[in-house]
Enzyme design. Structure first.
Site: not given
Ligand code: GLN
Length: 530
Positions: A381, A506, A508
């Site tokens: 992400c 994600h 994970e």
């Molecule tokens: N802060 C970033 C976004 O909002 C990544 C979010 C995250 O890593 N879950 O896009």
């Protein structure tokens, strides 16, 4: 067959592994061939975990249907190897919000709205709805019995016994036995009091699980049985073990599985725990030397914040018959000058998800360092966003940034897309839960997934800005996965690298101890080829 309910409550103190006990019992019952669901009822006044500070509360776990939940749901999914939904996470705030909305819409027909029966009814409804279609529904009530705030949930599960019938209902109380160094003995008094507290709330537990960091002598169990009014064979010690994944095996060994089946008049089928047994033997004695993976992060005081990432790395390593040694690297302290030093003996680098400005330059540096020095890299992400910013900066666009960190950035390579800008309310713009991703044939992602169409879980607001695709390529990265409906970037990777892959989603969250996620397995695999 009527659904059977197992309620798991806690006494003495929180954090003794009630969640792991509930999830492990779920794993045992599932391996006996039952359809098992599990739900966490949390006394917090939050509506969901989305706004909880990860430094205080640990990871925010995301379900396939986009619920932002407590990290316990991650444990549940890993132990049960199943995908849960919003219905498995019930916070007081959600219940009260519903009751207040119902009151406003006149549903109570002028009645006085009260905690009992209105809130407790709504709680029971949430439990019954979540249990539909399952043989066994396990409900963990957060906190410890006696806490002022969890009283309504305890009352709701007490009343549920009447509703579903005593034969379909079982109460397990998980308590803790402290150890006194001075006299070298395990003490039972706080646990006795905890059983009494539960009885005061109208619940007599069917099974008492005594957690302890030391061996529990038989006379202590006898005492608990006598003073707690629980038959001795239903008072079970669960000492702390080397790995949480051993708990299903221990639960089966202690006989809890048999007792549960007997009490709930369930057919006593044989459990199949061979996979867990195999896994535990690898965890305890891996054959290969551990690899070292750096996680470049900012919440270093509370590594629970990255609990699914850590579990995914461990599971991947175990599938190679080895362990992983995690090196926490403080993103805020990472500089051009100390990068080499910090990553000198590291086999792979992971940049996990995150929000906000803090430590961002360190994370960009880490991604650039991995890209330039052929170190296996997995970006999750935010880890994909910093990799893209890093590569584009390397291609000469020095001001490349995300508008999350620099609202006025001249080169917003990570940005909120036009379509999202219309949705003004914060929170409304998040991509949450499952989204599809189409994978480019012949890419590293394709090789890892062995599929061109995948679905993965998301939790983010900002996206890669496709206007910068050329510069991204010039910096050494290509887009290898996109969302088929919106064209949004899902995966970037470095074709000339040993293993450099980063995802807007994600992975994970869907990795399991018995089935590690292919991207994590790929990362660990790449460390073996160096
Ligand atoms: N802060 C970033 C976004 O909002 C990544 C979010 C995250 O890593 N879950 O896009």
């Amino acid at each position: 067959m009527a659904t059977k309910y197992i309620f798991v409550t806690g006494g003495v103190l929180s954090g003794v592994g009630k969640g792991v006990t509930a999830a492990s019992l779920g794993a045992v019952l599932k391996s006996r061939g039952f359809k098992v669901n599990i739900q966490k009822c949390d006394p917090y006044f939050n509506v969901d975990s989305g706004t909880l500070n990860p430094a205080e509360h640990g990871e925010v776990f995301v379900t396939k249907d986009g619920a932002e939940t407590d990290l316990d749901l991650g444990h549940y999914e890993r132990f049960l190897s199943s995908n849960l939904t919003q219905q498995s996470s019930t916070m007081s705030g959600r219940i009260y919000r519903q009751v207040i909305e119902d009151e406003r819409s006149g549903k109570y027909l002028g009645k006085t709205v009260q905690i009992i029966p209105h809130v407790t009814d709504a709680m029971q409804e949430a439990i019954i709805n979540s249990s539909k279609g399952f043989d066994i529904h396990i409900v963990e009530v957060g906190g410890t019995v006696g806490d002022y705030e969890s009283t309504a949930f305890i009352e709701a599960i007490r009343q549920l016994r009447l509703k579903v019938g005593p034969k379909n209902c079982l109460y397990i109380h998980v308590v803790f036995l402290p150890f006194l160094e001075a006299s070298q003995e395990v003490k039972s008094k706080p646990a006795q009091n905890a059983v009494r507290d539960l009885r005061e709330a109208g619940i007599i537990c069917d099974i008492l699980v005594a957690r302890a960091d030391h061996a529990v002598p038989k006379n202590i169990l006898k005492k608990l049985s006598l003073f707690g009014d629980i038959p001795l064979d239903r008072v079970l010690a669960l000492p702390t073990v080397d790995t949480i994944y051993e708990v299903p095996l221990i639960i089966e060994e202690t006989g809890i599985g048999d007792i549960v089946c007997k009490e709930l008049s369930l057919p006593n089928k044989k459990s199949k725990l061979n996979d867990w047994t195999k896994l535990v033997s690898i965890i305890k004695k891996p054959n290969k030397k551990a690899c070292k993976v750096a996680i470049v992060a900012k919440y270093l005081d509370h590594t629970d914040t990255y609990s699914s990432v850590v579990e995914a790395l461990k599971s991947a390593a175990w599938s190679f018959d080895m362990d992983v040694s995690i090196v926490w690297v403080d993103a805020e302290k990472l500089t051009k000058d100390n990068c080499q030093d910090k990553f000198n003996k590291i086999d792979a680098i992971v940049v996990p998800g995150g929000f906000g400005n803090r430590g961002i330059e360190g994370k960009i540096l880490a991604a650039q360092y991995a890209l330039q020095n052929n170190i296996p890299y997995l970006g999750l992400c935010l880890g994909m966003q910093v990799a893209s910013i890093g590569a584009i900066r390397m291609a000469g666009i020095k001001n490349a940034n995300s508008t999350e960190f620099d609202v006025k950035s001249k080169d917003p390579v990570i940005d909120i897309m036009e379509s999202q800008k219309k949705q003004k309310k914060l929170g409304g713009t998040m991509r949450l839960g499952d989204y599809k991703c189409d994978i480019v044939k012949g890419s590293l992602a394709h090789k890892m997934y062995k599929s061109e169409h995948i679905v993965e879980r998301h939790r983010h607001r900002y996206e890669f800005n496709p206007k910068y695709t050329k510069q991204l390529n010039k910096g050494g990265l290509v887009i290898s996965g996109t969302n088929p409906e919106t064209g949004l970037t899902e995966i970037v990777e470095a074709p000339k690298h040993s293993y450099f892959i980063a995802t807007q989603f994600h992975p994970e969250f869907t990795s399991r101890p018995l089935k590690p996620h292919p991207l994590f397995a790929g990362l660990i695999g790449a460390t073996q080829k160096q």
